[in-house]
Design an enzyme around this catalytic site. Structure first.
Site, PDB file in Angstrom:
ATOM      1  N   LYS A   1       0.844  -1.198   0.000  1.00  0.00           N
ATOM      2  CA  LYS A   1       0.000   0.000   0.000  1.00  0.00           C
ATOM      3  C   LYS A   1       0.877   1.244   0.000  1.00  0.00           C
ATOM      4  O   LYS A   1       1.565   1.532   0.980  1.00  0.00           O
ATOM      5  CB  LYS A   1      -0.916   0.046   1.225  1.00  0.00           C
ATOM      6  CG  LYS A   1      -1.978   1.135   1.040  1.00  0.00           C
ATOM      7  CD  LYS A   1      -2.632   1.575   2.317  1.00  0.00           C
ATOM      8  CE  LYS A   1      -1.885   2.644   3.039  1.00  0.00           C
ATOM      9  NZ  LYS A   1      -1.770   3.926   2.334  1.00  0.00           N
TER      10      LYS A   1
ATOM     11  N   SER B   1       5.425   6.861  10.297  1.00  0.00           N
ATOM     12  CA  SER B   1       5.616   7.579  11.554  1.00  0.00           C
ATOM     13  C   SER B   1       5.664   6.613  12.740  1.00  0.00           C
ATOM     14  O   SER B   1       5.103   5.511  12.701  1.00  0.00           O
ATOM     15  CB  SER B   1       4.474   8.566  11.746  1.00  0.00           C
ATOM     16  OG  SER B   1       3.262   7.860  11.793  1.00  0.00           O
ATOM     17  N   THR B   2       6.307   7.080  13.798  1.00  0.00           N
ATOM     18  CA  THR B   2       6.423   6.271  15.016  1.00  0.00           C
ATOM     19  C   THR B   2       5.036   5.995  15.603  1.00  0.00           C
ATOM     20  O   THR B   2       4.752   4.890  16.069  1.00  0.00           O
ATOM     21  CB  THR B   2       7.340   6.993  16.021  1.00  0.00           C
ATOM     22  OG1 THR B   2       8.647   7.037  15.432  1.00  0.00           O
ATOM     23  CG2 THR B   2       7.407   6.285  17.356  1.00  0.00           C
TER      24      THR B   2
ATOM     25  N   GLY C   1       3.448   3.329  13.601  1.00  0.00           N
ATOM     26  CA  GLY C   1       4.241   2.119  13.859  1.00  0.00           C
ATOM     27  C   GLY C   1       3.841   1.465  15.172  1.00  0.00           C
ATOM     28  O   GLY C   1       3.706   0.233  15.255  1.00  0.00           O
TER      29      GLY C   1
ATOM     30  N   GLU D   1      10.162   0.631  10.262  1.00  0.00           N
ATOM     31  CA  GLU D   1      11.155   1.687  10.001  1.00  0.00           C
ATOM     32  C   GLU D   1      10.440   3.000  10.273  1.00  0.00           C
ATOM     33  O   GLU D   1       9.579   3.410   9.501  1.00  0.00           O
ATOM     34  CB  GLU D   1      11.619   1.643   8.536  1.00  0.00           C
ATOM     35  CG  GLU D   1      12.297   0.351   8.121  1.00  0.00           C
ATOM     36  CD  GLU D   1      13.739   0.254   8.611  1.00  0.00           C
ATOM     37  OE1 GLU D   1      14.234   1.215   9.231  1.00  0.00           O
ATOM     38  OE2 GLU D   1      14.352  -0.791   8.376  1.00  0.00           O
TER      39      GLU D   1
ATOM     40  N   CYS E   1      13.525  10.493   6.871  1.00  0.00           N
ATOM     41  CA  CYS E   1      13.492   9.953   8.237  1.00  0.00           C
ATOM     42  C   CYS E   1      14.839  10.129   8.927  1.00  0.00           C
ATOM     43  O   CYS E   1      14.900  10.371  10.132  1.00  0.00           O
ATOM     44  CB  CYS E   1      13.126   8.485   8.188  1.00  0.00           C
ATOM     45  SG  CYS E   1      14.131   7.590   7.005  1.00  0.00           S
TER      46      CYS E   1
ATOM     47  N   GLU F   1      10.151  15.368  15.531  1.00  0.00           N
ATOM     48  CA  GLU F   1      10.478  15.310  14.111  1.00  0.00           C
ATOM     49  C   GLU F   1       9.636  16.364  13.384  1.00  0.00           C
ATOM     50  O   GLU F   1       8.410  16.360  13.475  1.00  0.00           O
ATOM     51  CB  GLU F   1      10.114  13.909  13.603  1.00  0.00           C
ATOM     52  CG  GLU F   1      10.641  13.605  12.246  1.00  0.00           C
ATOM     53  CD  GLU F   1      10.273  12.197  11.786  1.00  0.00           C
ATOM     54  OE1 GLU F   1       9.158  11.742  12.090  1.00  0.00           O
ATOM     55  OE2 GLU F   1      11.106  11.566  11.117  1.00  0.00           O
TER      56      GLU F   1
HETATM   57  P1  NAD Z   1       2.350   7.804   8.346  1.00  0.00           P
HETATM   58  O1  NAD Z   1       2.725   6.893   9.448  1.00  0.00           O
HETATM   59  O2  NAD Z   1       1.289   8.811   8.581  1.00  0.00           O
HETATM   60  O3  NAD Z   1       1.899   6.970   7.070  1.00  0.00           O
HETATM   61  C1  NAD Z   1       2.698   5.962   6.529  1.00  0.00           C
HETATM   62  C2  NAD Z   1       1.814   4.980   5.805  1.00  0.00           C
HETATM   63  O4  NAD Z   1       1.002   4.306   6.758  1.00  0.00           O
HETATM   64  C3  NAD Z   1       0.869   5.591   4.793  1.00  0.00           C
HETATM   65  O5  NAD Z   1       0.802   4.731   3.676  1.00  0.00           O
HETATM   66  C4  NAD Z   1      -0.466   5.608   5.547  1.00  0.00           C
HETATM   67  O6  NAD Z   1      -1.588   5.584   4.721  1.00  0.00           O
HETATM   68  C5  NAD Z   1      -0.373   4.344   6.365  1.00  0.00           C
HETATM   69  N1  NAD Z   1      -1.177   4.286   7.586  1.00  0.00           N
HETATM   70  C6  NAD Z   1      -1.687   5.319   8.306  1.00  0.00           C
HETATM   71  N2  NAD Z   1      -2.343   4.834   9.390  1.00  0.00           N
HETATM   72  C7  NAD Z   1      -2.237   3.479   9.348  1.00  0.00           C
HETATM   73  C8  NAD Z   1      -2.682   2.419  10.206  1.00  0.00           C
HETATM   74  N3  NAD Z   1      -3.356   2.663  11.320  1.00  0.00           N
HETATM   75  N4  NAD Z   1      -2.372   1.155   9.868  1.00  0.00           N
HETATM   76  C9  NAD Z   1      -1.654   0.881   8.752  1.00  0.00           C
HETATM   77  N5  NAD Z   1      -1.216   1.839   7.912  1.00  0.00           N
HETATM   78  C10 NAD Z   1      -1.496   3.128   8.206  1.00  0.00           C
HETATM   79  O7  NAD Z   1       3.715   8.484   7.908  1.00  0.00           O
HETATM   80  P2  NAD Z   1       3.955   9.526   6.748  1.00  0.00           P
HETATM   81  O8  NAD Z   1       3.521  10.859   7.230  1.00  0.00           O
HETATM   82  O9  NAD Z   1       3.409   9.022   5.456  1.00  0.00           O
HETATM   83  O10 NAD Z   1       5.544   9.451   6.590  1.00  0.00           O
HETATM   84  C11 NAD Z   1       6.381  10.200   7.349  1.00  0.00           C
HETATM   85  C12 NAD Z   1       7.002   9.362   8.450  1.00  0.00           C
HETATM   86  O11 NAD Z   1       7.685   8.229   7.893  1.00  0.00           O
HETATM   87  C13 NAD Z   1       8.054  10.112   9.209  1.00  0.00           C
HETATM   88  O12 NAD Z   1       7.881   9.932  10.592  1.00  0.00           O
HETATM   89  C14 NAD Z   1       9.362   9.482   8.752  1.00  0.00           C
HETATM   90  O13 NAD Z   1      10.408   9.595   9.673  1.00  0.00           O
HETATM   91  C15 NAD Z   1       8.966   8.087   8.502  1.00  0.00           C
HETATM   92  N6  NAD Z   1       9.904   7.411   7.586  1.00  0.00           N
HETATM   93  C16 NAD Z   1      10.763   6.485   8.107  1.00  0.00           C
HETATM   94  C17 NAD Z   1      11.697   5.838   7.278  1.00  0.00           C
HETATM   95  C18 NAD Z   1      12.653   4.830   7.835  1.00  0.00           C
HETATM   96  O14 NAD Z   1      13.263   4.093   7.042  1.00  0.00           O
HETATM   97  N7  NAD Z   1      12.820   4.728   9.141  1.00  0.00           N
HETATM   98  C19 NAD Z   1      11.729   6.151   5.923  1.00  0.00           C
HETATM   99  C20 NAD Z   1      10.839   7.088   5.422  1.00  0.00           C
HETATM  100  C21 NAD Z   1       9.924   7.705   6.278  1.00  0.00           C
END
Ligand code: NAD
Length: 476
Positions: A179, A232-233, A236, A253, A287, A384
Site C-alpha cells: 500500500k 511515523s512512530t 508504527g 522503520e 526519516c 520530528e
Molecule cells: P504515516 O505513518 O502517517 O503513514 C505511513 C503509511 O502508513 C501511509 O501509507 C499511511 O496511509 C499508512 N497508515 C496510516 N495509518 C495506518 C494504520 N493505522 N495502519 C496501517 N497503515 C497506516 O507516515 P507519513 O507521514 O506518510 O511518513 C512520514 C514518516 O515516515 C516520518 O515519521 C518518517 O520519519 C517516517 N519514515 C521512516 C523511514 C525509515 O526508514 N525509518 C523512511 C521514510 C519515512
C-alpha cells in the site's frame, strides 16, 4: 548570485490517466471504496482519481498473493525468480525518465533528486536482490520464505521505499500486497505496469491504494505472514499493537531526529555541504535527516555564517526545473505541521532565520529555515519536523556531543564531521543510532543495511541483513 535560465524537464513523457484502479492478480480493477484525488503539490493541480481499497479489496489482494505464493512463486527456483527481478530492474532503467518525472510531479521532489537518486536506487535494489535469489542458502538466514507480505510505505520516497520492500521480499520467494501513501500513489501504479511488462506471474505483486484504513486492513489481515511498515512512530506503535499476539513477523522503520555533529577540526566548507544535504535534501522529508546540528562552540559562529551564505544560494521552486535544489512540501497537511512547529520554535525563544528566496504563489512551499539558540527542552529539538527546518545546538566536548545527540527517543542516524579517525570511531561507538556517517551524510547503497534503535523502529532493510525479514531462519 547569478540568474539561471529555467531548464524544465518535459512532462510529455508521462501519461497520467484520469483515474486509476487497484492492481490485483496482475490486472487493474475497480476499487469498492470512495475514490480519492492525488494532487501535484507544486501547483495544487488534481492529477488523477485513485481507487480506495476497501476491506474486501484488501482481502482479494491477499488471496491473490496467497494463490501466487502457493502455486507459482514459492515453487520456482531462485534462479528463475532472479530472472524476473533482473527484468524488472532493466525496465526500470529503460523507463527511468518516466518514473523520475512522475515521482517529481506526484511528490514535489526536485527532478535532479528523483532522476539521480530515487530511480537509480530503485533499479539498484532490484539488481542487488536479484543477485541473492539463487544464493539464499549462503545468507545465514535460511532459504525458506514466509509467505504473503503486507507492506505499507510513506510518501517521502515512494519508489525507493517500494524497492526496499518489494525487492527483498520477492527475491526470498514471498509474494506481496503493497500500500503506497495516499498522497503519492502514482509511481507505485506505474511500477504495477512494469510488473505486467516483465510478465511477472499474476498475484506476485499486488498494489492497493488508499489511506490509513486500507493500511490497517492490510496489516491486520489474518492471512498476511509478514508486516513491513515504514512511516511515523505513532502509526508504527499502532501496528505493533495490532499484530501483537499473532505469529506475524514485523519490521518497523519509523521516525528520526538525527544529530549532525561538527567538530572544530572539520573541513568547514565540506561540513556545510553535508549540513545542507542532511536537512534540505528532499525538502527535509527524510526519516534520517540531519535535523539537529550540533556544532562545537569554538566554530559555531563561522559555521553559521557559512551555512547561511550557502542557504541563500538554494533554489526553491518548480520540481521539474533541473536547477531546483528544494522542491514543494508534499501536502497541505505536512506544510501546516511544519509551520506549526516552526511557530512553536519562535514562541519558545529560539531565533529563526529563513533563506531569502521567493516562493511560488501556488502550491505548498516552505523556505529553508534554521533555528539558533535551541535548547534540549525545545520541541523543535525533540520532535520530528519532517521539513526543511534545522535546529542548531552547540557543545564543548565530545562527551557533551554524545550526550546531546543521544538525548532523543529516536535512534536512526547521525553524522560526525572531524579530521580525526579516532574521534570518528569513538563517536560511532557511543552514538545510539542505526547508521553513523562520517564526513558525509545521507549515503545509501543497496548492499548496506539501514534501520533504527529505540523509537526509530526495529529490523533492518538493505544488504544481506535485509533478507532476514523475509526468511524463516536457518534451514534445519
Ligand atoms: P504515516 O505513518 O502517517 O503513514 C505511513 C503509511 O502508513 C501511509 O501509507 C499511511 O496511509 C499508512 N497508515 C496510516 N495509518 C495506518 C494504520 N493505522 N495502519 C496501517 N497503515 C497506516 O507516515 P507519513 O507521514 O506518510 O511518513 C512520514 C514518516 O515516515 C516520518 O515519521 C518518517 O520519519 C517516517 N519514515 C521512516 C523511514 C525509515 O526508514 N525509518 C523512511 C521514510 C519515512
Amino acid at each position: 548570485m547569478f540568474e539561471y535560465a529555467p531548464a524544465p524537464e518535459s512532462r510529455a513523457i508521462v501519461d497520467i490517466k484520469p483515474s486509476y484502479g487497484l492492481f490485483i492478480d496482475g490486472e487493474f480493477v475497480d476499487g469498492s471504496g470512495t475514490a480519492f484525488k492525488t494532487v501535484n503539490p507544486a501547483n495544487e493541480e488534481v492529477l488523477a482519481e485513485v481507487a480506495e481499497a476497501s476491506d474486501a479489496d484488501v482481502d482479494a489482494a491477499v488471496r491473490a498473493a496467497r494463490r501466487a505464493y502457493t502455486r507459482v512463486w514459492s515453487r520456482m527456483s531462485g534462479a528463475e525468480r532472479a530472472k524476473y527481478l533482473y527484468r524488472i530492474a532493466r525496465i526500470i532503467q529503460e523507463r527511468g525518465r518516466e518514473l523520475a518525472v512522475l515521482e517529481s510531479i506526484d511528490n514535489g521532489k526536485p527532478i535532479r533528486e528523483s532522476r539521480d537518486v530515487d530511480v537509480p536506487s530503485l533499479a539498484a535494489h532490484f539488481f542487488y536482490y536479484a543477485g541473492w535469489a539463487d544464493k539464499l542458502k549462503y545468507s545465514g538466514y535460511g532459504s525458506t520464505p514466509l509467505g504473503v507480505a503486507g507492506q505499507v510505505i510513506p510518501w517521502n520516497f515512494p519508489l525507493m521505499m517500494l524497492a526496499w520492500k518489494i525487492a527483498p521480499a520477492l527475491a526470498c520467494g514471498n509474494t506481496v500486497v503493497l500500500k503506497p501513501a495516499e498522497t503519492t500513489p502514482l509511481t507505485a501504479l506505474l511500477f504495477a505496469e512494469i510488473c505486467q511488462q516483465a510478465d511477472l506471474p499474476p498475484g506476485v505483486v499486488n498494489i492497493v491504494t488508499g489511506a490509513g484504513d486500507t493500511g490497517r486492513a492490510l496489516v491486520s489481515h489474518p492471512d498476511v505472514d509478514k508486516v513491513a511498515f515504514t512511516g511515523s512512530t505513532e502509526v508504527g506503535k499502532a501496528i505493533a499493537r495490532a499484530v501483537a499476539g499473532t505469529d506475524k513477523k514485523v519490521t518497523l522503520e519509523l521516525g528520526g531526529k538525527a544529530a549532525n555533529i561538527v567538530f572544530e577540526d572539520a573541513p568547514i566548507d565540506q561540513a556545510v555541504e553535508g549540513i545542507v544535504n542532511g536537512i534540505f535534501f528532499n525538502q527535509g522529508h527524510v526519516c534520517c535527516a540531519g535535523s539537529r546540528l550540533l556544532v562545537q562552540e569554538s566554530v559555531a559562529d563561522e559555521v553559521m555564517a557559512r551555512l547561511k551564505r550557502r542557504m541563500a544560494t538554494l533554489r526553491v521552486g518548480d520540481p521539474l526545473d533541473k536547477n531546483t535544489d528544494v522542491g514543494a512540501i508534499n501536502s497541505a497537511e505536512q506544510l501546516a505541521k511544519i509551520r506549526e512547529l516552526s511557530e512553536v520554535g519562535e514562541s519558545e525563544g529560539a531565533e529563526r532565520w529563513s533563506a531569502p528566496c521567493e516562493l511560488p504563489a501556488h502550491g505548498y512551499w516552505f523556505a529553508p529555515t534554521v533555528f539558533t539558540g535551541v535548547t534540549q527542552a525545545h520541541r523543535i529539538a525533540r520532535e520530528e519536523i519532517f521539513g526543511p527546518v534545522l535546529s542548531v545546538l552547540t557543545f564543548r566536548t565530545p562527551s557533551e556531543a554524545v550526550e546531546k545527540a543521544n538525548n532523543t527517543p529516536f535512534g536512526l542516524s547521525a553524522g560526525v564531521w572531524t579530521d580525526k579517525g579516532s574521534l570518528i570511531l569513538s563517536m560511532a561507538n557511543h552514538l545510539r543510532a542505526g547508521v553513523v556517517w562520517a564526513n558525509t551524510f545521507n549515503k545509501f547503497d543497496p548492499t548496506s543495511p539501514f534501520g533504527g534503535y529505540k523509537e526509530s523502529g526495529y529490523g533492518r532493510e538493505g544488504g544481506r541483513h535485509g533478507l532476514e525479514a523475509y526468511l524463516k531462519g536457518e534451514d534445519s
